[in-house]
Design an enzyme around this catalytic site. Sequence first.
Site, PDB file in Angstrom:
ATOM      1  N   HIS A 142       0.807  -1.218   0.000  1.00  0.00           N
ATOM      2  CA  HIS A 142       0.000   0.000   0.000  1.00  0.00           C
ATOM      3  C   HIS A 142       0.843   1.272   0.000  1.00  0.00           C
ATOM      4  O   HIS A 142       0.338   2.352  -0.277  1.00  0.00           O
ATOM      5  CB  HIS A 142      -0.990  -0.008   1.179  1.00  0.00           C
ATOM      6  CG  HIS A 142      -0.375   0.306   2.516  1.00  0.00           C
ATOM      7  ND1 HIS A 142      -0.054  -0.672   3.439  1.00  0.00           N
ATOM      8  CD2 HIS A 142      -0.014   1.480   3.085  1.00  0.00           C
ATOM      9  CE1 HIS A 142       0.457  -0.101   4.511  1.00  0.00           C
ATOM     10  NE2 HIS A 142       0.489   1.206   4.332  1.00  0.00           N
ATOM     11  N   ASP A 180       0.057  -7.617   1.391  1.00  0.00           N
ATOM     12  CA  ASP A 180       0.490  -6.216   1.554  1.00  0.00           C
ATOM     13  C   ASP A 180       2.004  -6.126   1.575  1.00  0.00           C
ATOM     14  O   ASP A 180       2.606  -5.444   2.413  1.00  0.00           O
ATOM     15  CB  ASP A 180      -0.109  -5.595   2.819  1.00  0.00           C
ATOM     16  CG  ASP A 180       0.050  -4.068   2.836  1.00  0.00           C
ATOM     17  OD1 ASP A 180       0.243  -3.489   1.756  1.00  0.00           O
ATOM     18  OD2 ASP A 180       0.000  -3.479   3.920  1.00  0.00           O
ATOM     19  N   SER A 253       4.821   2.310   7.909  1.00  0.00           N
ATOM     20  CA  SER A 253       4.422   1.199   7.055  1.00  0.00           C
ATOM     21  C   SER A 253       5.570   0.739   6.161  1.00  0.00           C
ATOM     22  O   SER A 253       6.223   1.547   5.494  1.00  0.00           O
ATOM     23  CB  SER A 253       3.238   1.610   6.180  1.00  0.00           C
ATOM     24  OG  SER A 253       2.100   1.866   6.957  1.00  0.00           O
TER      25      SER A 253
END
Length: 325
Positions: A142, A180, A253
């Site tokens: 993402h 992811d 992230s």
Amino acid sequence: MLKITGIKDAMRDCGIACVVSGVVCCFPCMAVYGDTIELISGQTLQGDVLKESSEAVFVDVGVDVVRIPLSRIKSRTSTEAVAPKPAPTAQAEIYSTAQMPVRSVKELAAEYGEGVVLVQTPRGLGSGFLISEQGYCVTNYHVIEQETQIAVTIFQRGTHELVRRRIDDVRIVALNPFFDLALLQVPRPEELKFRPVHLAADDDQKEGDLVFAIGNPLGLERSVSQGIVSTRNRNLEGLVYIQTTTQINQGNSGGPLFNSRGEVVGVTNMKIAFGEGLGFAIPVTYLKHFLDYRDAFAYDKNSPNTGFRYLEAPRRRDPEPPPGK
């Protein structure tokens, strides 16, 4: 490694004293290597001999100096320094695993922090980490979703300050939206040497184990946050995650979650916004599966499903009505 056998008895029986700045103390000390001295009472000490006189020898046992009368020494042998054994590592095709000793977060962050990078796209930023000297880099899907213009910033320790090095034209190697995960390859300048991190050999972390993250939360570069494993198998939407109290925020992230040995045990990817200390990471088992079978997730720029990001076309103005209408 220092060996002190029966030190209390030795101090009592033969008058050994630890001398530090003129203060006499009576507790065992530590040293790395040196001479091995056996006393007539049977005890042994190991340390560096700093000084010898006609009456005694003075031995450095790490943090103190011990005075040993010659009349109390039975034998003395020299011990060679033994180099520490390197941590056992195993090399896969594009990453390595290791089983390293436990160290402090401060030491580990200083050693492996250079392997953590800032990932930048036209839409935002995230974190990532290098897994090989060839520039292979892991981040979240993402973080780069629908983007093809990707750059990373490498942080290296200079003589007096931290040196930032931005590298453009980063190549997308593989993408897995379900896990992811994304694999990038950073082109390496000739004068630059990458410092990759190691993945954990086993998925053996337990609840309560210390973990820490390095990343760029909210653009705050190279931030270190520490916590514990809350649970190693939290089920969310059909996938298993490591739940941790380590602070995870936007920008973390794609960064690594390390254990107390400096091995990557997970890839940080999300937090629960309305709670504190509720961070989550993708387990290293999923990551190694993705890397081992990366050909199945290979990025193809000519495929219509690769996620190119197209800008919206400009809106056409409505024609003005004729006069009088």
